[in-house]
Design an enzyme around this catalytic site. Structure first.
Site, mmCIF file in Angstrom:
data_model
loop_
_atom_site.group_PDB
_atom_site.id
_atom_site.type_symbol
_atom_site.label_atom_id
_atom_site.label_comp_id
_atom_site.label_asym_id
_atom_site.label_seq_id
_atom_site.Cartn_x
_atom_site.Cartn_y
_atom_site.Cartn_z
ATOM 1 N N CYS A 82 0.836 -1.203 0.000
ATOM 2 C CA CYS A 82 0.000 0.000 0.000
ATOM 3 C C CYS A 82 0.866 1.246 0.000
ATOM 4 O O CYS A 82 1.801 1.373 0.806
ATOM 5 C CB CYS A 82 -0.911 -0.006 1.228
ATOM 6 S SG CYS A 82 -1.954 1.469 1.343
ATOM 7 N N CYS A 88 -1.598 6.249 6.611
ATOM 8 C CA CYS A 88 -2.886 5.688 7.004
ATOM 9 C C CYS A 88 -2.737 4.881 8.293
ATOM 10 O O CYS A 88 -1.742 4.195 8.508
ATOM 11 C CB CYS A 88 -3.429 4.795 5.891
ATOM 12 S SG CYS A 88 -4.998 3.999 6.292
ATOM 13 N N CYS A 91 -3.541 -0.691 7.983
ATOM 14 C CA CYS A 91 -2.802 -1.963 7.917
ATOM 15 C C CYS A 91 -1.333 -1.749 8.249
ATOM 16 O O CYS A 91 -0.474 -1.727 7.367
ATOM 17 C CB CYS A 91 -2.963 -2.573 6.531
ATOM 18 S SG CYS A 91 -4.681 -2.702 6.024
ATOM 19 N N GLN A 270 -19.927 -9.288 9.522
ATOM 20 C CA GLN A 270 -18.495 -9.536 9.542
ATOM 21 C C GLN A 270 -17.875 -9.048 8.234
ATOM 22 O O GLN A 270 -18.405 -9.299 7.153
ATOM 23 C CB GLN A 270 -18.211 -11.027 9.729
ATOM 24 C CG GLN A 270 -18.679 -11.582 11.063
ATOM 25 C CD GLN A 270 -17.781 -11.166 12.224
ATOM 26 O OE1 GLN A 270 -16.833 -10.418 12.056
ATOM 27 N NE2 GLN A 270 -18.084 -11.665 13.410
ATOM 28 N N ASN A 304 -26.233 -14.652 11.712
ATOM 29 C CA ASN A 304 -25.001 -15.156 11.104
ATOM 30 C C ASN A 304 -24.664 -16.576 11.567
ATOM 31 O O ASN A 304 -24.294 -17.431 10.756
ATOM 32 C CB ASN A 304 -23.848 -14.210 11.434
ATOM 33 C CG ASN A 304 -22.571 -14.528 10.685
ATOM 34 O OD1 ASN A 304 -22.505 -14.389 9.472
ATOM 35 N ND2 ASN A 304 -21.546 -14.970 11.401
ATOM 36 N N GLU A 320 -30.545 -10.362 20.382
ATOM 37 C CA GLU A 320 -29.785 -9.238 19.832
ATOM 38 C C GLU A 320 -30.316 -7.944 20.447
ATOM 39 O O GLU A 320 -31.501 -7.839 20.764
ATOM 40 C CB GLU A 320 -29.933 -9.213 18.303
ATOM 41 C CG GLU A 320 -29.492 -7.956 17.599
ATOM 42 C CD GLU A 320 -28.027 -7.632 17.826
ATOM 43 O OE1 GLU A 320 -27.718 -6.444 18.045
ATOM 44 O OE2 GLU A 320 -27.187 -8.561 17.799
ATOM 45 N N ASP A 347 -31.403 -6.117 25.936
ATOM 46 C CA ASP A 347 -30.159 -5.427 26.267
ATOM 47 C C ASP A 347 -29.336 -6.366 27.135
ATOM 48 O O ASP A 347 -29.620 -6.548 28.322
ATOM 49 C CB ASP A 347 -30.464 -4.131 27.014
ATOM 50 C CG ASP A 347 -29.203 -3.355 27.383
ATOM 51 O OD1 ASP A 347 -28.096 -3.823 27.026
ATOM 52 O OD2 ASP A 347 -29.322 -2.296 28.026
ATOM 53 N N ASP A 368 -21.259 -13.946 20.534
ATOM 54 C CA ASP A 368 -20.340 -13.183 19.680
ATOM 55 C C ASP A 368 -20.507 -11.697 20.000
ATOM 56 O O ASP A 368 -21.056 -10.933 19.200
ATOM 57 C CB ASP A 368 -20.653 -13.470 18.210
ATOM 58 C CG ASP A 368 -19.684 -12.768 17.254
ATOM 59 O OD1 ASP A 368 -18.650 -12.247 17.719
ATOM 60 O OD2 ASP A 368 -19.969 -12.731 16.044
ATOM 61 N N CYS A 394 -13.881 -10.428 19.514
ATOM 62 C CA CYS A 394 -13.060 -9.499 18.739
ATOM 63 C C CYS A 394 -12.143 -8.700 19.653
ATOM 64 O O CYS A 394 -11.475 -7.765 19.197
ATOM 65 C CB CYS A 394 -13.942 -8.563 17.912
ATOM 66 S SG CYS A 394 -15.066 -7.552 18.897
#
Length: 437
Positions: A82, A88, A91, A270, A304, A320, A347, A368, A394
């Site tokens: 890149c 930036c 990455c 995702q 998902n 959710e 919630d 998740d 995550c």
């Protein structure tokens, strides 16, 4: 008279320049040296390299440095693909080959769990996908610069915008739209009311969400509509009140395990479709899905994990926090005739234990959550005592925090693996299997 003097922080440019050897990588892929008895962290470096560094910060326990020049490069150094790598904030690990990126993330994960486990848990193999062009979702920042509008990503640890013409990790069709989008935004009279935009590469084409703070003029709406028609986009406008489609070229959905999962731009999905499919397959395997199982799917999004699970187990309950996504999930289940799955809005960061679905029993649980983790959910899960629990995270730090509750509640951590959801970044996606002892 008493005078008080405020100690000024040292000017980074006055801290000095030095040549130093990089010894190892930390868990974020940052090179580590030693200077005056303390760690010196230098982004963009590899073990075994001699580099020229400007000191940019001195703290009580460590130093920070900026790479000026690689004097003796490592033979493992890779050339960044890149052209925006130096500006930036995205990455930042392009100089590391994939195996070093993985080693760094494994180190970080093992350090987090070292205080919880008597011995390191062997990690399952990596779930990987393409190293470039993998992102089907991107949020681009918009900012007025001079007389025009700039479009791009944020600079590392800054609110400053880096204007870009392309991005190597976006799906090529999304990357190709960046320049036309900037030209579009510069034609709008109401450019001051622009917030940000989000791009989605769907099964049928590209969907665009444009965030704005005030109503567009009729002229600007016509300009936006013409652009959407020209590029066959589905265009959704979002203000502080709602999301509303301006032009629908197609109803957005993505394909997964034989399902078409509809969503509305602005919903969470995702970003890496190959890695996501691998995660879903592994989750089904780790849960040992059988036709007798009743499964609870927390933070289920648009289904998902829920719908692929529903095809293999007796029943699924998905929960959710966003009502619009609950409605999408219900519609997805109905579209595919999945009558053994139910979706509820709750919630999960507050007391949900009186909800009717929470009174049911489940054989297995999948969750998740977002980066904040699922702290309020853990005591409920320990009390319900499902036989197997798969936690998709995550944020390894909040996973470790939540795992401590499960381990204290009688669970064993039996499998753990990493997903390369965001190659060339320090981000880690972790999957962990807990089994009741």
């Amino acid at each position: 008279m008493v005078q008080f003097f405020k100690v000024r922080k040292p000017d980074p440019k006055a801290l000095g320049v030095l040549d130093i050897d990089i010894l190892e990588l930390n868990g974020h892929g940052v090179g580590l040296a030693r200077y005056r008895g303390k760690p010196l962290f230098v982004p963009g470096t590899l073990p075994g390299e001699k580099v020229r560094v400007r000191l940019t910060g001195q703290h009580s326990k460590y130093h920070k440095g900026q790479l000026l020049k690689v004097l003796q490069p490592s033979p493992r150094r890779t050339k960044p693909f890149c052209s925006y790598i130096d500006s930036c904030g995205g990455c930042s690990l392009q100089h590391l080959p994939p195996e070093l990126q993985h080693q760094s993330k494994e180190l970080s994960l093992n350090l987090l769990f070292s205080r919880l486990l008597p011995a390191p848990l062997p990690l399952d193999g990596w779930l990987t996908g393409p190293e470039r062009g993998y992102r089907r979702v991107a949020r681009l920042a918009i900012r007025r610069q001079g007389k025009g509008v700039a479009l791009g990503f944020r600079r590392a640890q800054s609110h400053e915008l880096v204007e870009i013409d392309h991005c190597g990790v976006l799906h090529p069709e999304l990357s190709a739209l960046i320049v036309p989008l900037r030209q579009l935004l510069n034609r709008l009279k109401g450019s001051r009311q622009l917030g940000h935009l989000e791009l989605y590469h769907c099964a049928q084409g590209i969907a665009l969400l444009l965030r704005h703070t005030d109503a567009f003029s009729d002229r600007d709406l016509d300009t936006l509509l013409s652009f959407a028609q020209q590029h066959a986009l589905t265009l959704v406008l979002q203000d502080d009140k709602d999301r509303r489609p301006l032009h629908v070229s197609f109803p957005p959905y993505y394909q997964l395990d034989g399902f078409k999962l509809a969503f509305t731009p602005g919903d969470f999905i995702q970003v890496n479709p190959v890695a996501n499919e691998a995660m879903v397959t592994q989750a089904i395997d780790w849960l040992a899905a059988t036709p007798e199982q009743r499964v609870l799917d927390l933070f289920c999004g648009v289904g998902n994990f829920s719908l692929p699970l529903a095809a293999r187990v007796k029943s699924v309950v998905g929960v959710e926090g966003v009502q619009e996504m609950v409605e999408q999930a219900r519609g997805n289940a109905e579209e595919h005739g999945c009558h053994n799955v139910r979706f509820y809005r709750a919630d999960l960061a507050s007391d949900f234990t009186r909800e009717p679905w929470a009174q049911e029993g489940f054989d297995a649980v999948l969750l998740d959550p977002g980066r904040a983790g699922a702290e309020r959910v853990m005591p409920y899960l320990v009390g319900m005592a499902p036989g197997r629990l798969v936690y998709v995270s995550c944020n390894p730090a909040t996973l470790a925090r939540d795992a401590e509750v499960l381990l204290a509640g009688g669970y064993r951590l039996t499998r753990m693996g990493l997903t390369d959801m965001f190659p060339h970044t320090a981000h880690s996606e972790v999957m962990a299997l807990f089994e009741l002892t």
